[in-house]
Write an enzyme that holds these catalytic residues in place. Structure first.
Site: not given
Length: 228
Positions: A88, A106, A108, A127, A168, A223
């Site tokens: 990827e 990334h 799954h 929120y 995916h 944050y």
């Protein structure tokens, strides 16, 4: 940016690379512990200067050591290590080339992947949608590891720091590995929340209005960042 600072960014030094790799491996292992991936699925990367450290292809995260470090430049040319980068890699590099990202995660994740098969975007159910810049869009399906998938992802990430990949998984990015991971975890949690609320017959979940979402985004700025 001063010339001295630019040089520091281009050449971060071996110590910085080793520290970043150790944090990357810990983050990758955490995706497994937290149930966001199974086996060697999913991948993690972090940018150190002009080098992108990334998890290798097909190696269990708990077996990775310092000698297994893999690094490439922004064009994908391998600079560090002998193991092959994740398949990827095009997605990771597309984010680094088009944003100011410092790290990419990334996964799954089950609930987020389920949502990606049902709707074109995850509605504003909470929120914490604000930490992604708005409702997470779903990038149309494309074969994993392809430039087509990377391009679809970039469109879904427009003005966002996270998106879903149809059938995916998820992609999020941030200034740091901890921030990118937190966005991934929040995205999976919100996906589970929406699926739970939507499962009740004859009921439609209430959603935040655009005004409420903008207010949350304003409050959520910074944050998870350390205060000076």
């Amino acid at each position: 940016m001063t010339e001295q600072r630019q040089d520091a960014v281009r050449d971060p030094g071996q110590d910085a690379v080793e520290r970043a790799w150790a944090e990357l491996v810990e983050t990758a292992c955490r995706t497994v512990r937290d149930g966001l991936v199974v086996g060697t699925s999913g991948n993690v990367s972090v940018r150190v200067g002009d080098t992108v450290l990334v998890t290798p292809s097909g190696v269990p995260y708990d077996r990775l050591t310092a000698k297994d470090a893999v690094g490439v430049d922004l064009q994908g040319r391998q600079l560090i290590g002998d193991l092959s980068p994740t398949s990827e890699l095009p997605m990771h590099l597309a984010i680094y080339r088009n944003t100011a990202a410092g790290a990419v995660v990334h996964t799954h994740a089950v609930h987020a992947t389920a949502v990606s098969m049902l709707v074109p975007e995850l509605p504003a159910v909470h929120y914490m949608t604000g930490i992604l810049g708005g409702p997470a869009r779903v990038a149309p399906y494309a074969l994993y590891g392809t430039e087509e998938l990377a391009e679809n992802m970039l469109h879904a990430l427009r003005d966002r720091t996270g998106c879903l990949l149809q059938n995916h998984g998820t992609v999020t990015y941030g200034d740091s590995l901890s921030q990118a991971y937190d966005r991934t975890a929040q995205l999976e949690w919100m996906s589970r929340l929406w699926l739970t609320a939507s499962s009740l017959p004859a009921h439609t979940p209430t959603l935040l209005s655009p005004v409420q979402l903008r207010e949350a985004e304003e409050r959520l700025r910074g944050y998870g960042q350390r205060r000076d």
